[in-house]
Write an enzyme that holds these catalytic residues in place. Structure first.
Site, PDB file in Angstrom:
ATOM      1  CD  GLU A 163      -2.849   1.215   2.382  1.00  0.00           C
ATOM      2  OE1 GLU A 163      -2.468   0.699   3.432  1.00  0.00           O
ATOM      3  OE2 GLU A 163      -3.925   1.803   2.252  1.00  0.00           O
ATOM      4  N   GLY A 184       3.135   0.157  11.225  1.00  0.00           N
ATOM      5  CA  GLY A 184       2.607  -0.662  12.317  1.00  0.00           C
ATOM      6  C   GLY A 184       2.187  -2.044  11.847  1.00  0.00           C
ATOM      7  CB  ALA A 185      -0.287  -4.013  11.558  1.00  0.00           C
ATOM      8  CG  MET A 186      -0.615  -3.810   4.661  1.00  0.00           C
ATOM      9  SD  MET A 186      -1.496  -2.251   4.327  1.00  0.00           S
ATOM     10  CE  MET A 186      -2.572  -2.796   2.995  1.00  0.00           C
ATOM     11  CD  GLU A 187      -5.489  -2.190   5.346  1.00  0.00           C
ATOM     12  OE1 GLU A 187      -4.553  -1.976   6.148  1.00  0.00           O
ATOM     13  OE2 GLU A 187      -5.984  -1.306   4.645  1.00  0.00           O
ATOM     14  CG  ASN A 188      -1.062  -7.418   3.345  1.00  0.00           C
ATOM     15  OD1 ASN A 188      -0.931  -6.470   2.599  1.00  0.00           O
ATOM     16  ND2 ASN A 188      -0.214  -7.668   4.337  1.00  0.00           N
ATOM     17  CD  GLU A 242      -3.942  -3.352  10.264  1.00  0.00           C
ATOM     18  OE1 GLU A 242      -4.540  -3.261   9.172  1.00  0.00           O
ATOM     19  OE2 GLU A 242      -3.311  -2.391  10.762  1.00  0.00           O
ATOM     20  CD  GLU A 281      -6.240   3.009   7.342  1.00  0.00           C
ATOM     21  OE1 GLU A 281      -6.413   2.582   8.494  1.00  0.00           O
ATOM     22  OE2 GLU A 281      -5.779   2.295   6.442  1.00  0.00           O
TER      23      GLU A 281
HETATM   24 ZN   LIG Z   1      -5.765   0.697   8.850  1.00  0.00          ZN
END
Ligand SMILES: [Zn+2]
Length: 786
Positions: A90, A223-227, A259, A281
């Site tokens: 992203e 931080g983190a990613m919602e794949n 996520e 978001e």
């Molecule tokens: Zn997010």
């Protein structure tokens, strides 16, 4: 890496233009016949000619060099001598892995095969359905076909993994870590599985995939990613245990819940274009607090919401450089500037306000309707407001539009006058100046014990109600505005302070801090309310005031008025909350203890020495006291503490504990030692996930102000390169420069004017405005008392 992409195209007729970057093309064919193509690296375009209008198959063969330095796109997430090869795509990095139409609205079905050496694990969005030995003992993995999805959500990782699995409502939820770390992924695994089950109920839409991975990556730049089906995360968020301090445990757990919310909101239904990124978001942010509060009622999530989302958004949205939540985004590059506290925080606050306005049931019904209508497709904000309006029968479209398409928020002035309450709104800006407009503001207030709702959509309104002993606005802190009372108003609040709810008290302190920054209240008034907080132990308000005092100390240490705060605040609260966990106390009290002890250890040498005695048992210490023990050890021992702390940082496997050691390494009174820590962060000897800690922590050490600024000017370009010109770099600079530059505004201005790079957008202007506000506040706070 060698890649082969087969793209099924319909209706291209002639020229097919694909997004592609950092790839080397070997051949392109259309329906099996070699095709003419050209590649423009500057425009990131692969153009294929002679594509027939009917359905055709375009095959592209290419290679890709995986860089050692990158920390996003397709990159090596390193640990020890090994690494995990992983993607982080992203907003627009998919084009650096395979040619595609790299825009969220161009959803496609993916069929992935990965061929790799034996002994390595592979993870992608969907489960593995085939494993076959091919030449040279290599293994070819085939993944199940994905549903229609956007390119930025595509994911794969190759490496040595240790997995832990839970089954929730028939769906496999799996954490994948580097070897030896699986035992530390239990909290993330459990809360991800629980939230998946709860979301299915709340949304009324089943989780669309068969499994959900949480992949903990040793080096990670955000931080983190919602794949979809394969969330990736920094280890500091995914590797948390019951023995992690509460502040970090709740942050990590909530990040997982965030996520997981995206698996529906963002992944199943995606924004049409990046101008609606905020919708993804804000929604995931709002939902993550709501859901974590449901799953862990004793965590006090709405208080944390105020601390982490509310204030930062109110602060940035009162700058002249703010932008509407729903902005106009022309290009993908521009979209990355909107990944900020306004997209996440203000949007989430507005959603919370809307939920309170339409009611919980209608909100849930509207969201469910929206998700069902646009599954496997794309939608815009307007579609959600329409669903919420339909469910509630209220003018949601208008209220949402006014709040989301305009920057800023109102200042509400409230005063009681002879049996009437007068409310007046005007746009709030920290630097004053011209701004106009009116907001439709749902206001919940309490006057003389009576709660009422007022919908203020004019400049001014009068309410028939007596407020002779009490008037408080923004009850429960659900509205996105700042309130200014008159003098008798603050007297009444002070008299009622001990009886007020926790969020209301926190709200008063929030507003006073903003009003202080804006120069609309005197420092004495703020200090008076800080003392009231000292006398009324309240876990969340204490954390919020600790953050405010930390910032004020960084801006104006030595200020006569600030010096008065310390004794009335820290000692009584340390006494009230104690240093050791008490049986049955709510977990967020532990976080309050961490704030108080670590901060006071950095401010008071006597207290530092006391905490230093605990450092010897660092690994076995109560997790909420680790930061204080390490900081106390550094403050007390100075140079003698440096090597032991550095060695500890290198030996610790867990990022959460390492961060506390960096905090200590940045709290030295001797600025030279802090400089060593700054260098260590970028030396390549420590994980790249850690590089921001020294930067952020040293900004809060006033003794390191000069050294940090000089170091930044020398290392600015190196740092920028480390973050590949991504927005993350400007985010960090936005924290650091407004603090360390506070004594040399003109010099900072000169320096940054030579550093205005395209990728920075309005970030530099924002940094300078924050700096100016802090410098002005510093001058006021340093005035001798009369
Ligand atoms: Zn997010």
């Amino acid at each position: 890496m060698k890649g082969k992409a087969g793209i099924r195209v319909t209706g291209a007729a002639g020229l097919l233009s694909l997004d592609a970057s950092q790839l080397n093309f070997i051949s392109v064919s259309v329906n099996g016949e070699p095709a003419k193509y050209s590649f423009d690296e500057n425009l990131h375009k692969l153009r294929v000619r002679g594509v027939p209008a009917r359905s055709s198959l375009v095959d592209v063969e290419y290679t890709k060099q995986v860089s050692d330095d990158m920390i996003f796109g397709l990159y090596k997430s390193k640990y020890g001598k090994d690494y995990i090869l992983a993607t982080d795509l992203e907003p627009a990095e998919a084009r650096t892995v395979f040619p595609c139409v790299d825009e969220p609205a161009f959803k496609a079905v993916f069929r992935l095969q990965i061929t790799t050496e034996e002994g390595l694990g592979v993870i992608s969005n969907t489960p593995i359905v085939g494993r076959q030995e091919v030449e040279n003992g290599r293994i070819r993995f085939t993944f199940e076909e994905t549903p229609r999805m956007s390119t930025y959500l595509f994911f794969f990782a190759i490496g040595k993994f240790e997995e832990t699995k839970l089954t929730a409502d028939g769906i496999d939820v799996i954490t994948a870590t580097r070897p030896g770390q699986a035992k530390n992924s239990e909290v993330a695994l459990k809360i991800s599985a629980e939230s998946l089950v709860e979301y299915q109920r709340y949304f009324g839409v089943p989780y669309p995939l068969k499994k959900l991975h949480i992949v903990a990556l040793p080096e990670y730049h955000t931080g983190a990613m919602e794949n979809w089906g394969a969330i990736s995360s920094r280890e500091g968020y995914a590797l948390i245990t019951e023995n992690t301090s509460f502040a970090q445990k709740s942050r990590g757990a909530m990040s997982m819940v965030h996520e997981v919310a995206h698996q529906w909101f963002g992944d199943l239904v995606t924004m049409k274009w990046w101008d609606d990124l905020w919708l993804n978001e804000s929604f995931a942010t709002f939902m993550s607090y709501m859901m974590t509060q449901r799953l862990r009622p004793d965590w006090g999530m709405w208080g944390i919401f105020l601390r982490d989302e509310g204030f930062r958004a109110l602060n940035l949205d009162a700058l002249s450089t703010t932008h509407p939540v729903q902005g106009h985004v022309k290009s993908v590059e521009e979209s990355s500037h909107t990944f900020d506290a306004i997209s996440y925080g203000k949007g989430a606050c507005v959603l919370r306000m809307l939920e309170s306005y339409v009611g919980e049931e209608s909100f849930k019904e509207g969201v469910s309707d929206y998700l069902k209508k646009f599954s496997f497709s794309n939608a815009s904000g307007k579609d959600l407001w329409q669903s919420l309006g339909k469910a509630s029968g209220l003018p949601v479209v208008r209220v949402a539009r006014e709040w989301l398409t305009r920057p800023g928020y109102p200042l509400i002035e409230a005063r009681a006058n002879k049996g009437r309450i007068v409310l007046t709104q005007s746009p709030f800006r920290l630097l004053g100046g011209k701004a106009s407009g009116l907001w439709p503001v749902p206001i919940n207030l309490r006057a003389d014990g009576k709660e009422m709702s007022v919908f203020l959509d004019r400049r001014s309104a009068e309410v028939d109600a007596s407020a002779s002993s009490e008037l408080i606005l923004n009850l429960g802190r659900k509205g996105f505005y700042v309130t200014l009372y008159d003098e008798p108003g603050y007297e009444r609040i002070a008299a009622n302070f001990s009886r007020m709810g926790s969020n209301d008290r926190a709200g008063i302190l929030f507003d006073l801090y903003l009003l202080l920054q804006a120069g609309l209240v005197e420092p004495e008034l703020f200090v008076r309310f800080v003392s009231l907080c000292g006398a009324n132990p309240d876990a969340i308000t204490t954390q919020i005031v600790c953050e405010q005092l930390m910032e004020l100390t960084a801006i104006a240490n030595g200020s006569p008025i600030l010096r008065k705060i310390g004794p009335g605040f820290y000692p009584p609260l340390l006494e009230a909350f104690g240093e050791d966990t008490r049986p049955g106390e709510p977990p967020f009290v532990g976080a309050t203890r961490e704030y108080l002890t670590s901060q006071y250890a950095s401010l008071d040498e006597g207290y530092a020495e006391k905490m230093s005695a605990r450092f010897e048992h660092f690994s076995r210490l109560d997790p909420n006291l680790k930061a204080a023990a390490a900081v106390g050890y550094a403050v007390t021992n100075g140079a003698r503490a440096e090597k032991p702390l550095q060695n500890l940082a290198k030996s610790l496997q867990g990022e959460v504990d390492r961060a506390k050691v960096y905090q200590a390494l940045c709290s030295f009174r001797n600025p030279k030692l802090v400089e060593h820590t700054l260098e260590l962060g970028i030396s390549g000897q420590v994980s790249r996930s850690d590089s921001a800690y020294p930067l952020i922590y040293s900004a809060f050490n006033p003794a390191a102000r000069d050294v940090l600024w000089r170091w930044l000017t020398r290392r600015y370009d190196t740092l920028r390169e480390m973050y590949g010109g991504s927005q993350q770099f400007y985010l960090y600079m936005g924290y650091v420069i407004p603090l360390c530059g506070v004594e040399r505004e003109a010099e900072v201005r000169r320096f940054l004017s030579g550093k205005r790079l395209k990728e920075g957008g309005s970030s530099v202007t924002r940094i300078l405005e924050l700096l100016h506000i802090n410098a002005r506040l510093r001058r006021r706070l340093l005035l001798p008392e009369n």
